[in-house]
Design an enzyme around this catalytic site. Structure first.
Site, PDB file in Angstrom:
ATOM      1  N   TYR A 134       0.831  -1.209   0.000  1.00 38.43           N
ATOM      2  CA  TYR A 134       0.000   0.000   0.000  1.00 38.43           C
ATOM      3  C   TYR A 134       0.864   1.257   0.000  1.00 38.43           C
ATOM      4  CZ  TYR A 134      -3.524   3.424   1.340  1.00 38.43           C
ATOM      5  OH  TYR A 134      -4.346   4.529   1.387  1.00 38.43           O
ATOM      6  N   LYS A 138       1.704   5.006  -2.952  1.00 41.41           N
ATOM      7  CA  LYS A 138       1.731   6.456  -2.734  1.00 41.41           C
ATOM      8  C   LYS A 138       3.005   7.073  -3.299  1.00 41.41           C
ATOM      9  CE  LYS A 138      -2.168   6.142  -0.573  1.00 41.41           C
ATOM     10  NZ  LYS A 138      -3.423   6.602  -1.202  1.00 41.41           N
ATOM     11  N   TRP A 200      -4.790  -7.014  19.416  1.00 40.14           N
ATOM     12  CA  TRP A 200      -3.615  -7.502  18.689  1.00 40.14           C
ATOM     13  C   TRP A 200      -2.322  -6.961  19.272  1.00 40.14           C
ATOM     14  CZ3 TRP A 200      -3.462  -8.152  12.708  1.00 40.14           C
ATOM     15  CH2 TRP A 200      -4.443  -9.073  12.317  1.00 40.14           C
ATOM     16  N   ASP A 266       2.821  -6.390  15.578  1.00 41.08           N
ATOM     17  CA  ASP A 266       2.723  -5.007  16.034  1.00 41.08           C
ATOM     18  C   ASP A 266       2.866  -4.010  14.875  1.00 41.08           C
ATOM     19  OD1 ASP A 266       2.241  -5.059  18.782  1.00 41.08           O
ATOM     20  OD2 ASP A 266       4.356  -5.345  19.270  1.00 41.08           O
TER      21      ASP A 266
END
Length: 312
Positions: A134, A138, A200, A266
């Site tokens: 992702y 950009k 999470w 994380d």
């Protein structure tokens, strides 16, 4: 001078706030959608822009989500976002669009940046693997806007936006941003009278959050400024996921135990933007505190829960 603006993703979570803000400033905002306007189809994209004849394009449509979808769908995320962006850039240049603003993301920063991320760090190294597909789309758009500026004179702008939250977000765990996912978890736990919520990771990562209405105002200010380098758009305030969870728990009135599933990733340990240039260029600071913005979001979510939970 008000512009005629074509806005992609204008019915989405962030796009609708951008549309509202731009209209409040006197602009004419056109928000075409599928099936007539299909960004994956270059002919459909060109045809729509020829019909609308905008002065400016604001590109907020994206195939996106939280950490879950970034890990599960790297091919779709990369392919769809690159194709949509390139089709739109090319069509905009061919119909005489003067200005093209695309929504950037803090995911595009290098995964190894220490401290708050400055615009000068944007090309400083590899992206974190969890968001690489992702985030790199950009970077593709920044290079594309520079290329079209050199080739056609079209001005490109890119706000690098930090983690968004607010009304109309996607709240399901698979596609949600972290704040929305936590709101749903804790709200469901209260409704179902659960005594425990599992989150999470470790809760240690530090993130930055901006209310969607504030971010839309920042986009409108950047558009008006004419500033044409990538510009961080955020609060500059870091909050750990543990702290965020505790705020959401309190605001939803959850009084049980928060348990951390350390088998889940994380991601990057710290991701906070340096917003000193934003304050200088825009003469502006986002006005909504995290607590106030989360309270608004939770109030909206509880009033529209069935509708919000049904969004995929």
């Amino acid at each position: 001078m008000p512009d005629r603006i074509l806005l992609t993703g204008g019915t989405g979570f962030f796009g609708r706030r951008i549309a509202e803000t731009l209209r409040e400033r006197g602009h004419t905002v056109v928000t075409p959608g599928r099936p007539d306007f299909d960004l994956m189809d270059p002919s459909s994209t060109r045809r729509t822009l020829e019909q609308v004849r905008p002065d400016t394009v604001v590109h907020s449509a994206a195939h996106y989500g939280g950490l879950g979808i970034c890990v599960a769908e790297p091919v779709q995320i990369f392919q769809r976002n690159v194709i949509m962006g390139v089709n739109l850039l090319d069509a905009a240049s061919k119909v005489g669009v003067k200005k093209f603003l695309t929504i950037g993301s803090a995911c595009a920063y290098a995964g190894s940046v220490n401290g708050d991320m400055k615009e000068s760090d944007f090309w400083s190294g590899p992206l974190h693997p969890s968001v690489e597909a992702y985030g790199f789309t950009k970077k593709v758009m920044e290079v594309g806007m520079r290329a079209y500026n050199r080739g056609t004179g079209m001005i490109g702008q890119m706000p690098i936006v930090t983690n968004l939250y607010g009304e109309h977000d996607v709240f399901g765990e698979y596609r949600s941003h972290v704040a929305a996912a936590l709101i749903k978890k804790f709200a469901d736990a209260v409704i179902e009278k659960k005594k425990q919520v599992v989150c999470w990771g470790t809760g240690a990562p530090v993130r930055e959050f901006i209310y969607s209405g504030d971010a839309a105002e920042g986009v409108a200010l950047l558009l008006a400024s004419g500033y044409s380098e990538p510009l961080n758009l955020g609060t500059g305030i870091g909050t750990s996921i543990k702290e965020l969870s505790e705020i959401v728990a309190r605001l939803t009135r959850f009084d049980g135990e928060i348990v951390w599933d350390r088998t889940k990733p994380d991601g990057v340990m710290r991701k906070v933007l340096d917003v000193s240039k934003m304050k200088s260029v825009l003469d502006w600071t986002p006005p909504t505190s995290l607590e106030a913005g989360l309270a608004r979001t939770i109030k909206w979510y509880m009033a529209h829960k069935a509708e919000a939970d049904a969004r995929a």
